[in-house]
Scaffold this motif. Structure first.
Motif, PDB file in Angstrom:
ATOM      1  N   THR A   1       0.866  -1.172   0.000  1.00 32.00           N
ATOM      2  CA  THR A   1       0.000   0.000   0.000  1.00 32.00           C
ATOM      3  C   THR A   1       0.902   1.221   0.000  1.00 32.00           C
ATOM      4  O   THR A   1       1.835   1.309   0.809  1.00 32.00           O
ATOM      5  N   PHE A   2       0.653   2.138  -0.927  1.00 26.29           N
ATOM      6  CA  PHE A   2       1.474   3.342  -1.039  1.00 26.29           C
ATOM      7  C   PHE A   2       0.684   4.532  -0.537  1.00 26.29           C
ATOM      8  O   PHE A   2      -0.482   4.706  -0.901  1.00 26.29           O
ATOM      9  N   LEU A   3       1.326   5.336   0.298  1.00 26.03           N
ATOM     10  CA  LEU A   3       0.707   6.523   0.873  1.00 26.03           C
ATOM     11  C   LEU A   3       1.479   7.747   0.398  1.00 26.03           C
ATOM     12  O   LEU A   3       2.664   7.886   0.689  1.00 26.03           O
ATOM     13  N   MET A   4       0.811   8.613  -0.334  1.00 27.37           N
ATOM     14  CA  MET A   4       1.436   9.824  -0.879  1.00 27.37           C
ATOM     15  C   MET A   4       1.495  10.892   0.217  1.00 27.37           C
ATOM     16  O   MET A   4       0.672  11.794   0.266  1.00 27.37           O
ATOM     17  N   THR A   5       2.470  10.773   1.105  1.00 26.59           N
ATOM     18  CA  THR A   5       2.564  11.690   2.240  1.00 26.59           C
ATOM     19  C   THR A   5       2.841  13.126   1.812  1.00 26.59           C
ATOM     20  O   THR A   5       2.485  14.055   2.523  1.00 26.59           O
ATOM     21  N   ALA A   6       3.434  13.326   0.658  1.00 25.89           N
ATOM     22  CA  ALA A   6       3.691  14.682   0.166  1.00 25.89           C
ATOM     23  C   ALA A   6       2.393  15.364  -0.273  1.00 25.89           C
ATOM     24  O   ALA A   6       2.375  16.567  -0.488  1.00 25.89           O
ATOM     25  N   GLU A   7       1.317  14.600  -0.399  1.00 25.92           N
ATOM     26  CA  GLU A   7       0.014  15.136  -0.798  1.00 25.92           C
ATOM     27  C   GLU A   7      -0.803  15.613   0.399  1.00 25.92           C
ATOM     28  O   GLU A   7      -1.907  16.104   0.231  1.00 25.92           O
ATOM     29  N   GLY A   8      -0.289  15.404   1.604  1.00 25.30           N
ATOM     30  CA  GLY A   8      -1.031  15.787   2.797  1.00 25.30           C
ATOM     31  C   GLY A   8      -1.722  14.596   3.429  1.00 25.30           C
ATOM     32  O   GLY A   8      -1.694  13.477   2.913  1.00 25.30           O
TER      33      GLY A   8
END
Length: 167
Positions: A60-67
């Protein structure tokens, strides 16, 4: 007067068809760039992090740079040849993206080729996004704060050059 970032992507043919291709060059060892592109903690510095067991073929990938509100993405690992290439397919809802990168190293320079297979999403939104994230990667590898890379410098400013690639 500063000109801001430029649209560097080109259209090409990859192993799975037409794709948008972007390149970056780094004066770093190949293994350093591989780790920046695949290690969850290092990915977290510039784009996001993954959770799960890559040996299962999915994470599972979480786009942390997206907030905090960015939805998790299912990420299927289609091909992984450390430290040279990785191909994945990600999905959030019905949207599916086929992404790959290849690394090569010559004369002290590692070249990253990042590509996304062309699908239904317009290049005018995809291209500026990957320019932004790859410049965040460059900032981190250069010892700078990726927060200094401003999204507003990329979108919508770089949309027109990418839309022109489609014609």
């Amino acid at each position: 007067m500063t000109t801001g970032p430029a649209a560097t992507g080109t259209l090409g043919i990859g192993p799975h068809g037409r794709e948008l291709q972007l390149q970056r060059r780094f004066a770093e060892p190949l293994e350093t760039i591989w780790a920046a592109m695949t290690d969850s903690a290092q990915l977290g510095k510039w784009i996001g992090r993954w959770e799960g067991d890559p040996a299962s073929g999915k994470v599972t990938f979480l786009m942390t740079a997206e907030g905090e509100d960015a939805p998790p993405e299912e990420c299927e690992i289609l091909e992984c040849s450390p430290p040279r290439s990785l191909t994945v397919q990600t999905s959030v809802g019905p949207a599916v993206w086929h992404l790959r990168f290849e690394l090569s190293h010559q004369d002290g320079i590692t070249t990253l080729l990042f590509a996304q297979r062309i699908g239904d999403d317009p290049l005018g939104s995809i291209g500026p996004g990957w320019e932004y994230y790859l410049d965040r990667l460059s900032a981190v590898l250069g010892g700078a704060d990726p927060a200094g890379v401003e999204w507003n410098d990329y979108y919508p400013r770089l949309s027109a050059p990418y839309e022109a690639l489609e014609s």
